[in-house]
Write a protein that holds these residues in place. Structure first.
Motif, PDB file in Angstrom:
ATOM      1  N   LYS A 154      20.924 129.522 -22.649  1.00  0.00           N
ATOM      2  CA  LYS A 154      19.492 129.732 -22.917  1.00  0.00           C
ATOM      3  C   LYS A 154      18.648 129.120 -21.799  1.00  0.00           C
ATOM      4  O   LYS A 154      17.703 129.731 -21.309  1.00  0.00           O
ATOM      5  CB  LYS A 154      19.129 129.118 -24.274  1.00  0.00           C
ATOM      6  CG  LYS A 154      17.690 129.365 -24.673  1.00  0.00           C
ATOM      7  CD  LYS A 154      17.433 129.138 -26.141  1.00  0.00           C
ATOM      8  CE  LYS A 154      16.022 129.539 -26.582  1.00  0.00           C
ATOM      9  NZ  LYS A 154      14.961 129.359 -25.592  1.00  0.00           N
ATOM     10  N   LYS A 155      19.039 127.910 -21.378  1.00  0.00           N
ATOM     11  CA  LYS A 155      18.287 127.250 -20.300  1.00  0.00           C
ATOM     12  C   LYS A 155      18.384 128.059 -19.007  1.00  0.00           C
ATOM     13  O   LYS A 155      17.418 128.170 -18.248  1.00  0.00           O
ATOM     14  CB  LYS A 155      18.812 125.825 -20.069  1.00  0.00           C
ATOM     15  CG  LYS A 155      18.342 124.807 -21.116  1.00  0.00           C
ATOM     16  CD  LYS A 155      18.856 123.418 -20.751  1.00  0.00           C
ATOM     17  CE  LYS A 155      18.567 122.383 -21.827  1.00  0.00           C
ATOM     18  NZ  LYS A 155      17.140 122.068 -21.952  1.00  0.00           N
TER      19      LYS A 155
ATOM     20  N   ASP B  40      16.067 130.888 -19.343  1.00  0.00           N
ATOM     21  CA  ASP B  40      14.662 130.452 -19.334  1.00  0.00           C
ATOM     22  C   ASP B  40      14.211 129.927 -17.974  1.00  0.00           C
ATOM     23  O   ASP B  40      13.016 129.920 -17.677  1.00  0.00           O
ATOM     24  CB  ASP B  40      14.447 129.340 -20.378  1.00  0.00           C
ATOM     25  CG  ASP B  40      14.548 129.879 -21.795  1.00  0.00           C
ATOM     26  OD1 ASP B  40      14.564 131.127 -21.942  1.00  0.00           O
ATOM     27  OD2 ASP B  40      14.640 129.072 -22.739  1.00  0.00           O
ATOM     28  N   SER B  41      15.156 129.471 -17.169  1.00  0.00           N
ATOM     29  CA  SER B  41      14.782 128.846 -15.890  1.00  0.00           C
ATOM     30  C   SER B  41      14.362 129.915 -14.885  1.00  0.00           C
ATOM     31  O   SER B  41      15.016 130.950 -14.737  1.00  0.00           O
ATOM     32  CB  SER B  41      15.980 128.045 -15.370  1.00  0.00           C
ATOM     33  OG  SER B  41      16.014 128.086 -13.973  1.00  0.00           O
TER      34      SER B  41
ATOM     35  N   SER C  29      18.082 134.064 -14.559  1.00  0.00           N
ATOM     36  CA  SER C  29      16.696 134.000 -15.007  1.00  0.00           C
ATOM     37  C   SER C  29      16.253 135.302 -15.688  1.00  0.00           C
ATOM     38  O   SER C  29      16.478 136.393 -15.162  1.00  0.00           O
ATOM     39  CB  SER C  29      15.799 133.718 -13.792  1.00  0.00           C
ATOM     40  OG  SER C  29      14.477 133.588 -14.223  1.00  0.00           O
ATOM     41  N   GLY C  30      15.699 135.135 -16.868  1.00  0.00           N
ATOM     42  CA  GLY C  30      15.095 136.279 -17.549  1.00  0.00           C
ATOM     43  C   GLY C  30      16.048 137.166 -18.324  1.00  0.00           C
ATOM     44  O   GLY C  30      15.619 138.118 -18.975  1.00  0.00           O
TER      45      GLY C  30
ATOM     46  N   GLN D 206      18.928 137.016 -24.446  1.00  0.00           N
ATOM     47  CA  GLN D 206      19.923 136.161 -25.105  1.00  0.00           C
ATOM     48  C   GLN D 206      21.146 136.995 -25.476  1.00  0.00           C
ATOM     49  O   GLN D 206      21.027 138.148 -25.859  1.00  0.00           O
ATOM     50  CB  GLN D 206      19.330 135.531 -26.359  1.00  0.00           C
ATOM     51  CG  GLN D 206      19.918 134.187 -26.634  1.00  0.00           C
ATOM     52  CD  GLN D 206      19.068 133.382 -27.601  1.00  0.00           C
ATOM     53  OE1 GLN D 206      18.091 133.863 -28.148  1.00  0.00           O
ATOM     54  NE2 GLN D 206      19.462 132.145 -27.801  1.00  0.00           N
TER      55      GLN D 206
END
Ligand code: MOS
Length: 738
Positions: A530-531, A534-535, A541-542, A545
């Motif tokens: 998830k990180k 989210d980063s 990235s992006g 999930q």
């Protein structure tokens, strides 16, 4: 390395080197500054009252710091019982009054500068008693019988159909009484405890299967906030149930340490293992089975009695499994208990199943002979494909295969049906079999998971290493989920500073704590994924999930070429490490399934026809235990269970002097447990079993099932060898002569 590679593999114990080099620190070995030594002194009588006591000589003896009896014992609050979520085995607080309920009950504790001084001073104590005749026999007219016994709050009595008419109408029936004696706990490590008080906080190094339970109960007894009590137990030298509930010596030691304001160590002697930490209760069981001429069982009655202590309630639940086992339309089970002047019985490896399956599976063998039917065929004729007790499906049941593989491995087709017909000189040979079973349980546990910057992982939970291989297996489960080598994962246990884990009992440590480790590992992956999504700067990235997966220890996404190791993921996220916490949320009541392990023992014996000596010559055990996490530690558990079962069948019995209520053979010289010469090569096979219902790791637990059924298989083999049916354990020479 993938899950498939790691799960099942017989990895060596990670704590093996520590143990063989003596660096594994057991509970008796924790040092403390200014430590003192306690000796607990037991009552010489089994029933009555202390009339007088004189401690003055003992107090004057060299090195003595204090002598504590019921006269000067500081007040303690009542602790909670194990059954009610506390840890106390026996609710009676030690040294609470002058009453004596069993021989060996603690009447004093002596604290001195050395163990030798304490032991010497203990011999100088003078007690006189008002003695009453102890009640130690089921048949004693003064004994109090209590019907409708319960086990852990659950009624044991059950019935279905209409059993008496069905039994009366059955074409073939057996109806006999089976007896099992009191047997004692004898792990290599005797119970040991050290209490250290520091600024109102209590630390206890204790040989326990129940760290959190002990902490909560000690907090109650000494009126402390729970967080002011810490219980530590890094290694246990065997437990088997006797270290599940807390026995009075732990309370005595903590009380003594507070009273003398110094750390106190208290180690039980081997004889005290026979009188102060529980035992498996004696049982007397009636089993009646009626069948039609084809062997279809129409009625089963299984009922009887076990003993408990004068003021505590523990029921050996020997009928617990019977309603689940065979498809009889009519059945009645139920138990009573009788109060005796003995210490409280307790959990001992497969409480209930162990004596219960001896009776049930002996009776099935007798029925097979009465029907002139093969014992395996009789079991298959009455095989339950759903749980006859509640109609639920089994989550998995590989018992039929256990029978089949067992027959093939032992060569069951070479068994002579007619008893007493296979002979080699003075030795008569025979083969017997019996089923094994144990429920699959889980409790709930919490586990911390940590990913370090160097790519190693640590999982922590306050569970126990009883010699079963917990550290090894938990690391294996974590590593398999993470997709990293097993040696990249360390599992830490044995300290209430770690997150909550339940009592290590009910063969449920792997299913419970293993599920928590598995969940924590998954949590590490999910949080990192998830990180990464989210980063703004990570390669993933992006991404939505679910698109980021971990394969062979690397984060991957179908749509991206890059993959990241755990270390690279931390770097990409600018994290030094990651810590997670996971709590299992089992709710078995919601599941309409019946969850059990199954197995079968096939045993060959030889019996000297003149001397009545019985040797087990072969033992083949086949088990359907869900997924086997570590082939080596699982095999060891099962083999240990079978060794204990051979002891139960042939050797073990606590003998009491009925005039005095004292143990006659309370030592390892005269209470016999199996030695190498008593144990043949033990063959163990596991049936591959995928069970997706029980838990995320598919493991059923192997600690207890191994002992269940062994004694019946041995007794059935002895019958096959000699034509003598022994219904009263242990099968000793004297019983084969009559
Ligand atoms: Mo086991 S008798 O549940 O320690």
């Amino acid at each position: 390395m993938s899950t498939a590679d790691l799960i099942g593999r017989g990895l060596d114990r990670v704590d093996g080197p520590l143990k063989v080099t003596g660096r594994a620190r057991y509970s008796a070995e924790f040092p403390a500054k200014q430590i003192s030594y306690a000796v607990a002194v037991g009552s010489e009588i089994a029933s009555g009252k202390i009339r007088s006591l004189n401690t003055s000589e003992a107090e004057k003896a060299p090195g003595v710091i204090a002598v504590i009896t019921h006269k000067n014992c500081p007040p303690m609050a009542q602790g909670k019982s194990f059954e009610l979520g506390g840890a106390l085995a026996d609710l009676r607080m030690p040294l609470s009054d002058a009453n004596i309920y069993h021989a060996g009950q603690y009447v004093a504790v002596v604290i001195a500068e050395s163990l030798e001084c304490a032991r010497h001073a203990a011999t100088l104590l003078k007690f006189t008693y008002i003695e009453e005749d102890p009640i130690v026999d089921f048949s004693d007219k003064k004994a109090q019988h209590i019907d409708n016994a319960k086990f852990m709050g659950q009624p044991l009595g059950k019935s279905r159909g209409s059993v008496e008419p069905a039994l009366a109408a059955a074409s073939v029936k057996v109806d006999n009484v089976y007896r099992t004696p009191t047997v004692n706990h004898n792990p290599m490590e005797t119970h040991a405890t050290t209490s250290v008080w520091d600024s109102g906080k209590l630390t206890v190094y204790d040989a326990t299967q129940n760290l959190y339970g002990s902490r909560g109960t000690l907090a109650q007894i000494f009126s402390l906030p729970t967080e002011n009590v810490r219980v530590v137990c890094k290694f246990i030298g065997g437990a088997f149930g006797c270290k599940g509930a807390m026995w009075p010596h732990v309370v005595l030691c903590a009380m003594a340490a507070k009273a003398v304001n110094r750390p106190v160590k208290l180690v039980l002697t081997r004889p005290q293992m026979f009188t102060n930490v529980g035992h498996r209760a004696e049982t007397e069981q009636r089993v009646a089975i009626g069948a039609d001429q084809n062997g279809a069982i129409q009625a089963i009655i299984h009922e009887g009695t076990s003993h408990t202590s004068m003021n505590g309630d523990f029921v050996e639940p020997f009928t617990k499994t019977t309603p689940m086992f065979y498809t009889s339309p009519n059945l009645r089970v139920g138990q009573s208990v009788v109060r005796l002047n003995k210490q409280l019985p307790t959990f001992m490896r497969a409480p209930g199943e162990t004596p219960g399956m001896f009776a049930l599976e002996s009776a099935m063998d007798e029925l097979a002979y009465a029907l002139d039917m093969d014992p395996v065929a009789l079991r298959m004729k009455n095989y339950a494909t759903e749980d006859p007790d509640n109609g639920h499906p089994f989550s998995s049941k590989g018992l039929a295969q256990c029978y089949k593989v067992g027959c093939a491995k032992i060569g069951w087709d070479k068994r002579n049906k007619q008893p007493g017909t296979r002979r080699d000189g003075d030795w008569l040979y025979g083969m017997g079999m019996a089923s094994a079973t144990y429920p699959t349980m889980h409790f709930n546990a919490v586990c911390d998971g940590i990913l370090n910057g160097d790519g190693t992982f640590v999982f922590k939970s306050s569970t126990h290493e009883m010699g079963t291989g917990t550290c090894t297996v938990m690391a294996q489960i974590g590593a398999a989920r993470l997709g990293v080598p097993a040696d990249a994962v360390v599992f830490e246990l044995g300290d209430t500073d770690y997150p909550m884990a339940p009592v290590s009992g009910g063969s449920a440590t792997v299913s419970t704590v293993g599920s928590a480790v598995d969940g924590a590992a998954l949590e590490i992956q999910n949080i990192l994924a998830k990180k990464l999504a989210d980063s703004a700067t990570s390669p993933f990235s992006g991404l939505p999930q679910g698109e980021i997966e971990v394969k062979d220890g690397r984060f991957t996404a179908l749509s991206r070429p890059d993959t990241l190791s755990y270390v690279e993921a931390l770097k990409a996220l600018d994290l030094a490490s990651l810590a997670v916490k996971f709590q299992t949320k089992f709710n078995d009541h919601a599941k309409k399934v019946s969850m059990h392990s199954f197995g079968a023992h096939f045993i060959e014996v030889k019996v000297d026809q003149d001397l009545g000596i019985v040797h087990v010559t072969r033992s083949v055990g086949v088990f359907a235990n869900g997924r086997i996490i570590n082939e080596k530690t699982c095999r060891s558990q099962i083999q240990g269970g079978i060794v204990m079962g051979i002891g139960m069948a042939l050797e073990e019995a606590a003998i009491m002097d009925k005039r005095t209520g004292r143990m006659v053979n309370g030592n390892l010289g005269e209470y016999h447990v199996p030695v190498n010469a008593d144990v043949p090569d033990i063959e163990v096979h596991f049936i591959p079993e995928e069970d997706t219902v029980i838990n995320s790791i598919g493991a059923k637990g192997v600690g207890e099932i191994g002992i269940t059924g062994v004694a019946a298989a041995v007794a059935n083999a002895v019958y096959n060898a000699t034509g003598k049916r022994i219904r009263h354990l242990p099968i000793t020479a004297d019983k084969l002569f009559v």
